[in-house]
Scaffold this motif. Structure first.
Motif, mmCIF file in Angstrom:
data_model
loop_
_atom_site.group_PDB
_atom_site.id
_atom_site.type_symbol
_atom_site.label_atom_id
_atom_site.label_comp_id
_atom_site.label_asym_id
_atom_site.label_seq_id
_atom_site.Cartn_x
_atom_site.Cartn_y
_atom_site.Cartn_z
ATOM 1 N N ALA A 134 -1.106 1.036 -8.522
ATOM 2 C CA ALA A 134 -2.242 0.254 -8.612
ATOM 3 C C ALA A 134 -2.863 -0.483 -7.771
ATOM 4 N N PHE A 135 -1.794 -1.649 -6.443
ATOM 5 C CA PHE A 135 -2.768 -2.212 -6.266
ATOM 6 C C PHE A 135 -3.390 -1.349 -5.219
ATOM 7 N N THR A 136 -3.132 -0.088 -4.279
ATOM 8 C CA THR A 136 -3.503 0.773 -3.250
ATOM 9 C C THR A 136 -4.822 1.456 -3.705
ATOM 10 N N ILE A 160 -7.147 -1.666 -3.729
ATOM 11 C CA ILE A 160 -7.401 -2.060 -2.341
ATOM 12 C C ILE A 160 -8.103 -1.231 -1.847
ATOM 13 N N VAL A 161 -8.279 0.241 -2.341
ATOM 14 C CA VAL A 161 -9.569 0.731 -1.577
ATOM 15 C C VAL A 161 -10.549 0.126 -2.068
ATOM 16 N N ALA A 169 -10.485 9.006 -6.346
ATOM 17 C CA ALA A 169 -11.180 8.602 -7.921
ATOM 18 C C ALA A 169 -12.403 7.436 -7.219
ATOM 19 N N VAL A 170 -12.448 6.640 -5.820
ATOM 20 C CA VAL A 170 -13.734 6.220 -5.408
ATOM 21 C C VAL A 170 -15.125 7.359 -5.455
ATOM 22 N N GLY A 171 -14.760 8.637 -4.745
ATOM 23 C CA GLY A 171 -15.591 9.312 -5.454
ATOM 24 C C GLY A 171 -15.963 10.122 -6.831
ATOM 25 N N GLU A 172 -15.563 9.490 -7.424
ATOM 26 C CA GLU A 172 -15.831 9.419 -9.153
ATOM 27 C C GLU A 172 -16.446 8.955 -9.195
ATOM 28 N N THR A 173 -15.542 7.580 -9.006
ATOM 29 C CA THR A 173 -16.617 5.951 -9.400
ATOM 30 C C THR A 173 -17.897 6.009 -9.162
ATOM 31 N N ILE A 201 0.724 -0.916 0.387
ATOM 32 C CA ILE A 201 0.602 -0.092 -0.431
ATOM 33 C C ILE A 201 0.861 0.850 0.246
ATOM 34 N N ARG A 202 0.229 1.981 -1.211
ATOM 35 C CA ARG A 202 1.354 3.686 -0.506
ATOM 36 C C ARG A 202 0.503 4.427 -0.420
ATOM 37 N N TYR A 203 0.523 4.519 1.545
ATOM 38 C CA TYR A 203 0.043 5.512 2.001
ATOM 39 C C TYR A 203 -0.094 6.603 1.633
ATOM 40 N N ASP A 204 1.338 7.243 0.809
ATOM 41 C CA ASP A 204 0.910 8.628 0.332
ATOM 42 C C ASP A 204 0.163 9.248 -0.739
#
Lengths: 238, 241
Positions: free
Chosen positions: B216-218, B221-222, B52-56, B41-44
């Motif tokens: 991409a993984f970060t 996961i979100v 991006a989740v908000g956009e989705t 996970i890239r916390y930054d």
């Protein structure tokens, strides 16, 4: 005669419903045959018989929902060919066992639906005329449901739901009411109060009712005439 | 017997696909270990991932809401017993086409029309949803008993009023269908970015193309956690409806 603000223009014979040699079923499997029923205006008729004898089917034929394979049906003097004309349509109220109420709508909305054909856009927007609302409330008061006018019908008891269906038929200005087992699932007190309303409709508005029921004692108490549908024949009991 | 036939067919097809090749499997496992070493996970990047989740979420919500609005009249006209048979068949065919074309193809069409971004994804999902919900809705209408139709029919209701009455009658099922569709759309909106139609999929595709697997993984996961959360909430709501 004035029925809920509209003039009754029905003409024709003294009979509200006439069936002549009506048959239904398939060629090799006839449900009933030679059904002759003459219902005078304002009379209450009980139709009895065992499950599967075709009582509900006979009601649906009179309602114009299905066509008989033989015979003729006349309602308020007009011949029915599987479908009613719109004018006649609203003179006949059909109350199936499921009652045909709009769940999730209020008692008042269900009753007002009987006036939707007069003003469809008002019905779509839910903006009913004051006289329609007053008329509906007055009917609900007459059958003891005015205090539940704003309740949703799915929150009511079986007897109350039955009354809503009858209130809608009254609002519709129906001259013939076809009720499929309206009192089967009710206790004796509730059943009597429902049958009282049918009787009152006949006395006040000359509304004829054809009621499918099982309880012979209740039928003897309330029905002007009673018929038994058995062995593919309709025979008169009294 | 059937199992043996299936095994033989699978082996033959695997041979033609080049899967029965030890070298390719060795290479695949090597690639996997390189890939797995980059999965952290890239916390930054979490703020960007949440954005991006908000956009989705907005794409999925817009698609569901507008799709539902379109499907109301479509389903009312499509349902048998409300309008004439030929009208119902014609409108049902249109709804079938909307539903049969996969959302990702609608995405391509709207990327061509509006350019890459959230607009293309939102419009694509709205159209796809309209096709799907129309089917759910008209099937719900058609599950209402014949006697119920006949009782309402004796009121000589115009078709629009009849449709309104039936929507009201079945509103709990309709709400449940809309909730289900929203869950589905949230997942679909996550992959529409592959064709440039916005949402988190767009970012994941970009990171994968520059081999930044951790980023991409970060994002993955979100969105996965968010989809789980929405599924759970939706399940609870649908049970209570």
């Amino acid at each position: 005669m004035i029925v809920q603000g509209r003039e009754d223009t029905s003409v024709g014979s003294i009979y509200a419903v006439e069936t002549m040699d009506v048959a239904y079923g398939y060629t090799n499997n006839i449900l009933f045959d030679n059904v002759n029923l003459m219902v005078e205006r304002g009379k209450s008729i009980a139709i009895m018989g065992r499950s599967g004898s075709g009582k509900s089917t006979l009601l649906r034929i009179i309602n114009g929902s299905i066509r008989p394979i033989r015979g003729m049906v006349r309602v308020l003097g007009v011949e029915v060919y599987g479908r009613y004309s719109n004018g006649l349509r609203r003179r006949v109220a059909y109350i199936p066992q499921s009652l045909g109420l709009v769940d999730n709508a209020t008692v008042l909305e269900n009753v007002l639906l009987a006036r939707a054909a007069d003003s469809p856009f008002r019905a779509l927007l839910g903006l009913w005329r004051k006289e329609d609302v007053d008329g509906a409330m007055s009917i609900l008061k007459s059958i003891g449901l005015d205090e539940k006018a704003r309740s949703k019908v799915n929150m009511l008891s079986g007897g109350e739901r039955q009354r809503v269906a009858i209130a809608r038929a009254l609002m519709q200005g129906a001259r013939v009411v076809l009720a499929d087992e309206p009192v089967s699932n009710l206790d004796q007190d509730n059943a009597r109060s429902i049958l009282d309303i049918f009787k009152e409709m006949g006395r006040r508005n000359s509304t004829s009712s054809i009621i499918v029921m099982h309880d012979r004692a209740l039928a003897e108490e309330y029905a002007d005439e009673a018929y038994m549908l058995a062995d593919k024949r309709l025979s008169r009991l009294w | 017997m059937v199992i043996w036939v299936l095994i033989i067919i699978a082996l033959i097809l695997a041979y033609f696909l080049g899967l029965i090749d030890l070298d390719s499997w060795l290479k695949a496992s090597k690639n996997l270990s390189v890939f797995a070493s980059d999965l952290y996970i890239r916390y930054d990047l979490l703020p960007d991932a949440l954005h991006a989740v908000g956009e989705t979420f907005i794409i999925a919500l817009f698609g569901t809401v507008v799709g539902a609005l379109i499907s109301y009249p479509l389903s009312a006209i499509s349902a048998q017993g409300i309008t004439a048979r030929w009208v119902s068949l014609a409108v049902r065919t249109i709804a079938n086409v909307l539903r049969t074309v996969p959302a990702i193809f609608w995405g391509i069409l709207f990327v061509v029309m509006f350019g890459p971004g959230n607009v293309a994804g939102a419009v694509a999902l709205a159209l796809y949803t309209a096709g799907y919900l129309s089917k759910f809705f008209y099937e719900t209408f058609e599950n209402v008993s014949k006697e119920h139709y006949e009782a309402l029919g004796s009121l000589a209701l115009p078709w629009m009023v009849m449709a309104k009455a039936l929507f009201k009658h079945t509103e709990k099922q309709m709400a449940s269908h809309i909730m289900f569709m929203f869950e589905y759309n949230l997942r679909t909106a996550s992959i529409l970015g592959i064709v440039g139609a916005g949402g988190i999929g767009y970012y994941i595709t970009q990171y994968v193309s520059i081999l930044n697997y951790a980023a991409a993984f970060t994002f993955f996961i979100v969105i996965l956690l968010f989809v789980f959360l929405v599924d759970g909430v939706s399940y609870i709501i649908r049970r209570r409806i």
